[in-house]
Write a protein that holds these residues in place. Sequence first.
Motif, PDB file in Angstrom:
ATOM      1  N   ARG A   1      72.966 -90.674 -37.912  1.00  0.00           N
ATOM      2  CA  ARG A   1      71.716 -90.298 -37.142  1.00  0.00           C
ATOM      3  C   ARG A   1      71.933 -90.489 -35.177  1.00  0.00           C
ATOM      4  N   TYR A   2      72.370 -91.919 -35.787  1.00  0.00           N
ATOM      5  CA  TYR A   2      72.437 -92.076 -33.896  1.00  0.00           C
ATOM      6  C   TYR A   2      74.146 -92.287 -32.842  1.00  0.00           C
ATOM      7  N   LEU A   3      73.704 -91.748 -31.911  1.00  0.00           N
ATOM      8  CA  LEU A   3      75.246 -92.308 -31.302  1.00  0.00           C
ATOM      9  C   LEU A   3      75.828 -92.883 -31.251  1.00  0.00           C
ATOM     10  N   PRO A   4      77.357 -93.480 -30.750  1.00  0.00           N
ATOM     11  CA  PRO A   4      77.661 -94.587 -30.845  1.00  0.00           C
ATOM     12  C   PRO A   4      77.118 -96.017 -30.345  1.00  0.00           C
ATOM     13  N   ASP A   5      77.038 -95.875 -29.211  1.00  0.00           N
ATOM     14  CA  ASP A   5      75.690 -97.333 -28.796  1.00  0.00           C
ATOM     15  C   ASP A   5      74.266 -97.146 -28.919  1.00  0.00           C
ATOM     16  N   ARG A   6      74.466 -96.918 -30.581  1.00  0.00           N
ATOM     17  CA  ARG A   6      72.875 -97.330 -31.050  1.00  0.00           C
ATOM     18  C   ARG A   6      71.796 -96.091 -30.352  1.00  0.00           C
ATOM     19  N   ARG A   7      72.071 -95.486 -29.304  1.00  0.00           N
ATOM     20  CA  ARG A   7      70.671 -94.733 -28.627  1.00  0.00           C
ATOM     21  C   ARG A   7      70.459 -93.422 -29.789  1.00  0.00           C
ATOM     22  N   ASP A   8      69.086 -93.779 -29.396  1.00  0.00           N
ATOM     23  CA  ASP A   8      68.643 -92.161 -30.713  1.00  0.00           C
ATOM     24  C   ASP A   8      68.442 -90.688 -29.333  1.00  0.00           C
ATOM     25  N   LEU A   9      69.184 -89.945 -29.741  1.00  0.00           N
ATOM     26  CA  LEU A   9      69.113 -88.811 -28.345  1.00  0.00           C
ATOM     27  C   LEU A   9      68.287 -88.132 -28.959  1.00  0.00           C
ATOM     28  N   ASN A  10      67.450 -87.916 -29.183  1.00  0.00           N
ATOM     29  CA  ASN A  10      66.048 -87.652 -28.863  1.00  0.00           C
ATOM     30  C   ASN A  10      65.477 -88.442 -28.513  1.00  0.00           C
ATOM     31  N   ARG A  11      65.835 -89.442 -27.359  1.00  0.00           N
ATOM     32  CA  ARG A  11      65.009 -89.680 -26.806  1.00  0.00           C
ATOM     33  C   ARG A  11      65.446 -89.511 -25.104  1.00  0.00           C
ATOM     34  N   PHE A  12      66.145 -88.427 -24.465  1.00  0.00           N
ATOM     35  CA  PHE A  12      67.350 -88.505 -23.467  1.00  0.00           C
ATOM     36  C   PHE A  12      67.033 -87.526 -23.126  1.00  0.00           C
ATOM     37  N   PHE A  13      66.007 -86.778 -23.112  1.00  0.00           N
ATOM     38  CA  PHE A  13      65.790 -85.628 -22.779  1.00  0.00           C
ATOM     39  C   PHE A  13      65.029 -85.337 -21.406  1.00  0.00           C
ATOM     40  N   PRO A  14      65.792 -84.493 -20.613  1.00  0.00           N
ATOM     41  CA  PRO A  14      66.521 -83.840 -20.270  1.00  0.00           C
ATOM     42  C   PRO A  14      67.885 -83.733 -19.920  1.00  0.00           C
ATOM     43  N   GLY A  15      67.764 -85.338 -19.745  1.00  0.00           N
ATOM     44  CA  GLY A  15      69.743 -85.828 -19.393  1.00  0.00           C
ATOM     45  C   GLY A  15      69.891 -85.105 -18.089  1.00  0.00           C
ATOM     46  N   LYS A  16      70.976 -86.256 -18.196  1.00  0.00           N
ATOM     47  CA  LYS A  16      71.061 -86.011 -16.405  1.00  0.00           C
ATOM     48  C   LYS A  16      73.135 -86.181 -16.277  1.00  0.00           C
ATOM     49  N   THR A  17      73.982 -85.862 -15.277  1.00  0.00           N
ATOM     50  CA  THR A  17      74.971 -86.313 -15.515  1.00  0.00           C
ATOM     51  C   THR A  17      75.420 -87.901 -14.693  1.00  0.00           C
ATOM     52  N   GLY A  18      76.208 -88.293 -15.076  1.00  0.00           N
ATOM     53  CA  GLY A  18      76.248 -89.564 -15.056  1.00  0.00           C
ATOM     54  C   GLY A  18      75.540 -90.726 -15.289  1.00  0.00           C
ATOM     55  N   GLY A  19      75.035 -90.727 -16.527  1.00  0.00           N
ATOM     56  CA  GLY A  19      74.403 -91.265 -17.189  1.00  0.00           C
ATOM     57  C   GLY A  19      74.811 -92.200 -17.927  1.00  0.00           C
TER      58      GLY A  19
END
Length: 342
Positions: free
Chosen positions: A99-117
Amino acid sequence: MKRASVEIAGQVVAPGEHKTIVLPVPDTSLRQGSGMPVHVWHGRREGPSLFITAAIHGDELNGIETVRRLINLKRLKSMAGTLYAVPVVNIYGFTSNSRYLPDRRDLNRFFPGKTGGSLASELANVLFENVVERCQYGIDLHTGSNHRKNLPHLRGNMDDEVVRNMAEAFGAPLALTLSGTEGTLRYTAEEQGVKILLFEAGESLRFDEFSIRAGVRGITSVMEHLGMLTPRKKTKRKRIPMQVAHDRTWCRANASGLFKAKVKLGQRVDKGEPLGAILDPYGSHSAIVESPKNGVVIGVQSLPTVYKGDAVMHIACFEALAKAEASVDRFSEIIMDEEFIS
């Protein structure tokens, strides 16, 4: 006047063209290159822009198959407007069945996102800047998580007339009016003025034919509603009244053990009615789980092993319970009886 082309990630899509464009995203740890494929259908005729996203959570597979079937429909060749269909947003979670990214973060909590993060911020930013910000409308496809199966239903701001009309066009039997959580795609898209629906159906790591059919049917129905597709004359779709819940609640395990459900998805339950029992794996003792409210079961735990406090059933509450249950039953009949065009 000829319709203008669209440009995405340095590639031009002319009116009447369909291209699959791979958006560059951060490499995996093997440094072999990664990308997020986006199917872009740019119609010859003017019309709205709509995005379809699936697998924001990498283990939610129903949406991937829904998008695959959608982009293979011959009808899209004559569509108006522009369709951006992203079958796998979280490519990292997908490749590891997570369900998660390799670092265990939930992608659907990081929008709109940013470069360099973080990786989540980078990935969210790629999707948001290249796809979401181009569109007036969106449909985000999800399944249940953590061994839970969801009855097909919609979530969104049903107090918004445009969203409500999209939901009714989609044709799902039930809908929830929920405030989006900050950082989710739905919340952030709404902040940008995008009219968006979230479709929940099935469970993770499994294909569910019923849910997939419902998804393709619903998306094409919304596209007809928006004027992107011409309604079919020979196969007029049957409609059912959509019931909108005024409340919902999670039923939690009152003991640890093995949960054996007594009721099914889509079933009406009354307050105090037994939903199932939690069995002692070493003996005969059992604890009964009762419904805290009158409602319809829209989510159920599919893994028997539970701990005290685990959510085992999701109940949606409606003013007209009988109508809600009837809508679910009629929807099931329509989806499986209707001719499906893949």
